[in-house]
Design an enzyme around this catalytic site. Structure first.
Site, PDB file in Angstrom:
ATOM      1  N   HIS A  49       0.833  -1.209   0.000  1.00  0.00           N
ATOM      2  CA  HIS A  49       0.000   0.000   0.000  1.00  0.00           C
ATOM      3  C   HIS A  49       0.868   1.259   0.000  1.00  0.00           C
ATOM      4  O   HIS A  49       0.667   2.167  -0.813  1.00  0.00           O
ATOM      5  CB  HIS A  49      -0.906  -0.052   1.245  1.00  0.00           C
ATOM      6  CG  HIS A  49      -1.711   1.178   1.522  1.00  0.00           C
ATOM      7  ND1 HIS A  49      -3.078   1.196   1.476  1.00  0.00           N
ATOM      8  CD2 HIS A  49      -1.348   2.437   1.883  1.00  0.00           C
ATOM      9  CE1 HIS A  49      -3.522   2.408   1.779  1.00  0.00           C
ATOM     10  NE2 HIS A  49      -2.481   3.177   2.044  1.00  0.00           N
ATOM     11  N   GLU A  50       1.844   1.298   0.899  1.00  0.00           N
ATOM     12  CA  GLU A  50       2.657   2.510   1.030  1.00  0.00           C
ATOM     13  C   GLU A  50       3.668   2.661  -0.111  1.00  0.00           C
ATOM     14  O   GLU A  50       3.750   3.717  -0.734  1.00  0.00           O
ATOM     15  CB  GLU A  50       3.397   2.522   2.377  1.00  0.00           C
ATOM     16  CG  GLU A  50       2.498   2.455   3.604  1.00  0.00           C
ATOM     17  CD  GLU A  50       1.552   3.642   3.766  1.00  0.00           C
ATOM     18  OE1 GLU A  50       1.724   4.658   3.061  1.00  0.00           O
ATOM     19  OE2 GLU A  50       0.622   3.539   4.588  1.00  0.00           O
TER      20      GLU A  50
ATOM     21  N   HIS B 276       0.800   4.228  -2.909  1.00  0.00           N
ATOM     22  CA  HIS B 276       1.027   5.679  -2.908  1.00  0.00           C
ATOM     23  C   HIS B 276       2.266   6.061  -3.720  1.00  0.00           C
ATOM     24  O   HIS B 276       2.371   7.188  -4.202  1.00  0.00           O
ATOM     25  CB  HIS B 276       1.182   6.194  -1.475  1.00  0.00           C
ATOM     26  CG  HIS B 276      -0.074   6.135  -0.673  1.00  0.00           C
ATOM     27  ND1 HIS B 276      -1.297   6.544  -1.156  1.00  0.00           N
ATOM     28  CD2 HIS B 276      -0.313   5.690   0.594  1.00  0.00           C
ATOM     29  CE1 HIS B 276      -2.221   6.379  -0.227  1.00  0.00           C
ATOM     30  NE2 HIS B 276      -1.651   5.859   0.851  1.00  0.00           N
TER      31      HIS B 276
ATOM     32  N   GLU C  98      -6.493   6.600  -1.254  1.00  0.00           N
ATOM     33  CA  GLU C  98      -6.397   5.440  -0.362  1.00  0.00           C
ATOM     34  C   GLU C  98      -6.946   4.194  -1.054  1.00  0.00           C
ATOM     35  O   GLU C  98      -6.419   3.090  -0.895  1.00  0.00           O
ATOM     36  CB  GLU C  98      -7.143   5.695   0.949  1.00  0.00           C
ATOM     37  CG  GLU C  98      -6.532   6.766   1.840  1.00  0.00           C
ATOM     38  CD  GLU C  98      -5.079   6.522   2.202  1.00  0.00           C
ATOM     39  OE1 GLU C  98      -4.664   5.342   2.251  1.00  0.00           O
ATOM     40  OE2 GLU C  98      -4.350   7.504   2.413  1.00  0.00           O
TER      41      GLU C  98
END
Length: 757
Positions: free
Chosen positions: A470-471, A475, A528
């Site tokens: 995710h990070e 992103h 997100e």
């Protein structure tokens, strides 16, 4: 990103007894989970100099975090000041004796402690996760009797009575508009004066864009000028006010403007006394910096907070990105925009943490594979950054995290221009994740019995994988198509084709426009959702799972539990939807609901959500995921969705992006799921987010001591009572003075609080 604990029967019974206004969703239950952050070993391994660096950064973070009270609700600073006075004069055990003598029951006193702990933990009286107000779960008259008879009230009768009278109505009020944070009639916010609407917010954003000013460190106050035109004050956060000052990049901006028939005045000095304390400790931290990057980073942060300059904060962030693999990691400023109803103003936060070397080694392997993994994502190469700027990715044990809440992972800075050209850093907060893993089987809702043991076994490891992906690759991926101030494009207009339309690129970001300013109210949640979807998509990659040490059947279980956790979270998300305003109150949870909708739409029995009746005879539900259909059905559905999300983000196509995202985020009672009805079931069995107790550091001579506290509401209160030993009363006075100076912006005779718990 952590999972919360189940709510209590006591809270539900008490809420029912208090009447229809005191819904259990506006109360923190007495049995709320409280956990301590464990960083003792990581702190022990620091050198004396590193400890001093960490101490002063922590002090800066804690001081700055007080600004969140002023960014939340008009009454929050007064509530904080009142509670701090009470518990400084008598600790929770001493106050308990007094409260019981005044007629409170043990349960009522515990409810008061939980409320106080909640205010400290959220830095205000609205939940940081969901933006819902919470009120004391005991009668107002009883609480008043206790407060006015405390030792603090005996020592300072006028001050305590004044604080109580200022905040008592708003502390308990559940008038519809005050139940949630929001703009205009939708809720309360102190990022904007009470008479501001979404139209005012849009106009102000256009003004800020026209002047190349960031909204991150601003608040907006509306008035009417002498000529009858709307007049807006854009107030920057800074130590310096409007007094004549040496010329800086900010002084030329501090003036009056005419913009689209309205007056705008750019001022500064918001939170000045608080930011002065931040700057003092950043100066002290500089003396213990490990290298020149840290020194220059701190110098720019000091400039930013002194002058009110986001450009200086960007420069500091550049040095921060260049400071690879520090032993003590930190970041501080007006960072996340989740709680601004418009989505562009940053809440103050600051964190200080120490590296966890074992887990960081796994993340380093993931970073080393990142360029290859980026090619697996389902969009053409032209939609990916021209060059992957290899970031730091470390697992950290948090020492200090100030602000309204603690995330499980972070990808920062949030400045689009820096992310595209200088890169970013990823951090996974290991000791926060450890708290999030703690799941009791009997409190696991909406899962089949045969899934529960598997879920408990693999939730932690699967969450490590999801946070990492995710990070770093969520992103950290994707390109924005931009035309700069000179008219030059960062993509080839002739050859780049939109894979969704088969045509050349028709839209992009112009100079001064950012992702947040362009997509505004949906920007946070949309991003997100993109990052969560990347995590689900890439966790199917065997190379990724091998990096984290999973192979064979274990790897398949990690995938299954990761996807199961996401679809369950999509159902739990309904707690954070407000039907009255058709609005979502939490970006991550809205994102997870959208993913649930996408996977339900894929059909073929991949995901089902079925209403049931629980063993207690009350409405319940079950979420099922067919693990054999994750790859053949789930992956293609996610692939199509992810491509659309990225293409619309890259091209800045707000209209289509909003239509896509809001379409999936709509909550209706359409069959077969009937989500509005399911929302009642989710609320009936809702879980309360855990409270986290953080340690303090104390300077004794030249040595820094770590002070730890028990995992209870009383322990959390003690940690705050000992947080500002030198200047607690002074800070409370500063907060109430700042709140009083602006109180007029939220006062309206027609909006006097009425509903009482």
């Amino acid at each position: 990103m952590g999972e919360p604990e189940a709510g209590s029967e006591f809270a539900m019974r008490a809420a029912a007894a208090a009447g229809p206004m005191a819904d259990a969703q506006y109360i923190l239950p007495n049995d709320i989970g409280v956990f301590s952050l464990d960083c003792r070993e990581a702190f022990r391994l620091l050198s004396p100099t590193e400890r001093l660096y960490a101490h002063h950064l922590s002090r800066a973070a804690w001081y700055g975090g007080l600004a969140v009270l002023l960014q939340t609700s008009p009454e929050a600073p007064y509530i904080y000041a009142l509670l701090s006075r009470l518990f400084r004069a008598q600790d929770p055990d001493q106050l308990r004796q007094h409260a019981l003598a005044e007629g409170l029951t043990e349960e009522e006193y515990q409810a008061f402690l939980v409320y106080a702990a909640g205010v400290y933990s959220n830095m205000g009286n609205y939940k940081s996760f969901g933006d819902t107000k919470f009120v004391p779960n005991l009668p107002k008259e009883k609480l008043e009797r206790v407060i006015l008879g405390t030792k603090a009230a005996q020592q300072h009768p006028e001050e305590v009575r004044s604080l109580w009278q200022t905040c008592r109505e708003l502390m308990f009020s559940l008038e519809p508009r005050l139940r949630h944070l929001g703009l205009g009639k939708e809720g309360i916010t102190t990022y904007f004066s009470g008479d501001c609407t979404m139209e005012d917010a849009k106009l102000a954003q256009d003004f800020l864009d026209s002047q190349n000013l960031s909204a991150y460190n601003t608040r907006l106050f509306k008035g009417v000028s002498q000529d009858g035109k709307p007049c807006y004050e854009v107030r920057l956060a800074s130590v310096l006010g409007m007094e004549p000052a040496l010329h800086s990049e900010m002084t030329s901006k501090l003036k009056s403007y005419e913009f689209r028939g309205s007056h705008f005045q750019v001022t500064r000095g918001d939170y000045a006394p608080i930011l002065q304390k931040v700057v003092e400790h950043l100066e002290k931290a500089k003396a213990y910096a490990a290298n020149s990057q840290q020194e220059q980073m701190l110098a720019q942060y000091i400039e930013s907070f002194t002058q009110g300059s986001i450009e200086a904060h960007k420069r500091g962030s550049r040095f921060w990105i260049q400071d690879k693999g520090p032993i003590v990691e930190s970041y501080i400023g007006f960072i996340e925009s989740y709680r601004d109803p418009f989505g562009s103003r940053g809440e103050f936060e600051g964190f200080v943490a120490m590296v966890n070397k074992a887990m960081s080694a796994k993340f380093e392997c993931l970073v080393a594979s990142a360029e290859q993994l980026l090619k697996e994502l389902p969009w053409p190469p032209a939609f990916e950054k021209d060059k992957f700027l290899t970031p730091d990715f470390t697992s950290l044990d948090v020492l200090t995290f100030s602000g309204s809440g603690i995330p499980a992972g972070i990808n920062i800075p949030n400045y689009d221009d820096l992310r595209q050209t200088d890169g970013f850093k990823n951090v996974s907060l290991g000791n926060v994740l450890a708290v999030a893993y703690a799941t009791q089987r009997e409190k696991l809702t909406f899962l089949e019995e045969e899934d529960k043991d598997l879920y408990i076994r693999w939730k932690g490891p699967s969450f490590d994988v999801q946070v990492g992906l995710h990070e770093l690759l969520g992103h950290g991926s994707g390109k924005l198509f931009v035309q700069d101030e000179k008219g030059a494009f960062n993509f080839d207009q002739e050859t780049v084709i939109n894979p969704e339309t088969g045509e050349q690129i028709q839209s992009w970001y112009r100079s001064g426009e950012t992702w947040d300013s362009k997509f505004s109210t949906i920007a946070s949640s949309y991003e997100e959702c993109r990052a969560e979807s990347v995590g689900l998509y890439l966790c199917l990659n065997r190379q990724v799972l091998e990096i984290f040490g999973f192979e064979g059947a274990d790897a398949e279980d990690v995938i299954y539990v990761n996807w199961l956790n996401m679809v369950r979270a999509g159902l739990l998300a309904l707690e954070f939807y407000t039907p009255e305003t058709s609005s979502w109150r939490q970006a991550h949870m809205q994102a997870r609901f959208v993913i649930l909708r996408v996977l339900l739409e894929a059909g073929e029995g991949l995901v089902t959500v079925t209403p049931t009746t629980g063993a207690d005879g009350r409405p319940d539900a079950q979420v099922r995921l067919d693990r054999n259909k994750i790859r053949p059905v789930g992956k293609p559905a996610l692939e199509r969705f992810l491509r659309k999300l990225q293409v619309l983000k890259s091209t800045g196509d707000v209209a289509r992006g909003r239509a896509l995202y809001e379409g999936y985020a709509a909550v209706t009672d359409a069959s077969p799921e009937c989500f509005l009805t399911l929302r009642d079931t989710v609320l009936l069995r809702k879980e309360s987010r855990k409270l986290i107790v953080q340690p303090n550091t104390r300077l004794e001579g030249s040595e820094v001591q770590l002070l730890e506290y028990e995992a209870s509401a009383a322990g959390l209160i003690r940690s705050f009572s000992e947080r500002f030993p030198e200047d607690g009363p002074e800070l409370e006075e500063v907060l109430t003075q700042l709140a009083t100076a602006d109180a007029r912006f939220w006062k309206s005779p027609s909006e006097a609080p009425s509903g009482q718990a």
